[in-house]
Design a protein around this motif. Structure first.
Motif, PDB file in Angstrom:
ATOM      1  N   GLN A  68       0.820  -1.213   0.000  1.00  0.00           N
ATOM      2  CA  GLN A  68       0.000   0.000   0.000  1.00  0.00           C
ATOM      3  C   GLN A  68       0.851   1.259   0.000  1.00  0.00           C
ATOM      4  O   GLN A  68       0.472   2.277  -0.582  1.00  0.00           O
ATOM      5  N   GLY A  72      -0.295   3.235  -3.663  1.00  0.00           N
ATOM      6  CA  GLY A  72      -1.015   4.506  -3.618  1.00  0.00           C
ATOM      7  C   GLY A  72      -0.353   5.577  -4.460  1.00  0.00           C
ATOM      8  O   GLY A  72      -0.983   6.154  -5.373  1.00  0.00           O
ATOM      9  N   VAL A 123      -6.139   0.049  -1.166  1.00  0.00           N
ATOM     10  CA  VAL A 123      -5.687   1.439  -1.175  1.00  0.00           C
ATOM     11  C   VAL A 123      -6.319   2.224  -2.329  1.00  0.00           C
ATOM     12  O   VAL A 123      -6.744   3.376  -2.162  1.00  0.00           O
TER      13      VAL A 123
END
Length: 422
Positions: A68, A72, A123
């Motif tokens: 994550q 992201g 995410v």
């Protein structure tokens, strides 16, 4: 940058997009919990200690955390859709590897790769919601996606137990590989790109986003609240199987059914948040959730002190109260964190997910130790009470108190103005 979201809402929020949001957010948690009832069995089968078997969960969460942190920002840079397709293709390969694992280390490695890919859905789903909905609806939509997803997630330990009873534990990964393959096809066919690509500006860039987010007290408070609230789930999930199966003498299938009650309470909490969040605002909803969560934690510890929660009904009964309040706190804290700097929604969501899963991995190991090495649930109850208290302390100490009386939009505008000077 903030104005485009409202314009985008309604234009790209199709029913199929919502279905895909639920699926991408849920596949990784469902994959995590489907194997949980089999942990005692895996420890015995491979001749390892329960703490080693628990690594199939803790390394999974480490993979979720690391992924994550990267996925992201990548989705902010290259778009949501290509990152999702690549990552879930990796999940398909990892599931096949897990199905044919011959040793526990091989299974742990496969689970780690499974998590690396699956984390992208968690995410990026939050970032997509921030792309297509305005601020006032973000918390409600996060709650709605989680609530629908929880219908499947709360049944996943039961489904895992049934698959194990009928076909063996390897069937779990074969089913997951088939489902994930179908999901990748659906991504190709039906998911639009929601990230708005614009020319770079002086206010954009990964390092600048990170500096602006880390300088925001509200962002840090929301992230810590979400991290600590989610750690309650991981701690209980880590210790629950050993308490119910080993110490209370129940089957893996029965544990899956009891675990579903906690998921049901969490789902109800998210459905309530869908209706209440737009009306009452993020911070009031967080405080309401923290109050309910602390009440349930105190009751659970109280039952432990007098010895009442030696049966699953007492243990899970009060934990349902905890999970109902937990849903309020987590969804609204998530919405607050990704709304502080909307142009960096993917980066904010990734940082939050990294801390959530990294700390969650530690809490899962702690829960497994407390559940596997003590004959009473009391140590686990005390740990959950401590986490509930720390969750409230993060909001008290870091989120400005004016947020309880000022609208969420006004608070976020002030935060963005503060961040603009970074």
């Amino acid at each position: 940058m903030t104005g485009h979201t409202a314009a985008a809402s309604g234009r790209r929020a199709t029913p199929m997009t919502l279905v895909l949001l639920v699926a991408m957010n849920g596949l990784a948690p469902i994959s995590l919990y489907m194997l949980v009832p089999m942990l005692p069995q895996l420890a015995t089968m491979f001749g390892r200690d329960i703490s080693v078997a628990q690594m199939t969960v803790s390394f999974y969460m480490v993979g979720l955390a690391l992924s994550q942190l990267v996925m992201g920002p990548l989705s902010d840079r290259f778009g949501r859709r290509p990152v999702l397709v690549g990552c879930f293709t990796l999940v398909v390969v990892a599931n096949i590897g897990c199905a044919f694992a011959q040793t526990l280390p091989q299974l742990i490695a496969g689970r780690f790769l499974q998590a690396l890919g699956g984390a992208a859905g968690m995410v990026i789903s939050r970032a997509i919601i921030r792309d297509i909905y305005d601020r006032s609806r973000v918390a409600g939509m996060i709650s709605l996606v989680i609530a629908v997803m929880m219908i499947a997630q709360m049944l996943s330990p039961l489904a895992g137990g049934v698959l194990d009873a009928w076909f063996g534990w390897r069937a779990i990964f074969i089913v997951l590989a088939i489902v994930t393959t179908l999901f990748v096809v659906a991504l190709f066919a039906a998911l639009p790109e929601t990230r708005r690509f614009e020319l770079p500006s002086a206010d954009s860039g990964f390092l600048r986003d990170v500096r602006a987010l880390s300088a925001s007290r509200a962002f840090m408070g929301y992230v810590l609240c979400q991290m600590l609230a989610s750690s309650i789930i991981f701690t209980f999930a880590g210790g629950g199987p050993y308490l119910v199966i080993n110490h209370m003498g129940r089957s893996a299938t029965e544990y899956g059914a009891w675990f579903a009650t906690a998921g049901f309470a969490y789902m109800l909490g998210n459905l309530a948040s869908v209706r209440l969040s737009p009306r009452h605002g993020l911070d009031r909803m967080i405080w309401l959730g923290l109050t309910i969560q602390l009440t349930g934690s105190l009751l659970n510890a109280g039952w432990g002190l007098i010895g009442w929660n030696s049966q699953p009904a007492w243990l899970f009964g009060t934990h349902m109260i905890v999970m109902f309040g937990n849903a309020f706190a987590m969804s609204n804290a998530s919405a607050g964190a990704i709304s502080v700097r909307p142009q960096a929604a993917g980066t904010a969501s990734g940082a939050m997910g990294f801390l959530q899963m990294g700390f969650g991995a530690l809490c899962s190991q702690l829960g497994a130790y407390l559940g596997g090495h003590f004959l009473t649930p009391l140590p686990l109850n005390i740990a959950i009470l401590a986490l509930s208290s720390a969750c409230a302390a993060a909001i008290v100490c870091l989120v400005p108190r004016r947020n309880a009386f000022v609208s969420t939009d006004a608070m976020i505008e002030a935060e963005e103005q503060d961040a603009a000077v970074i």
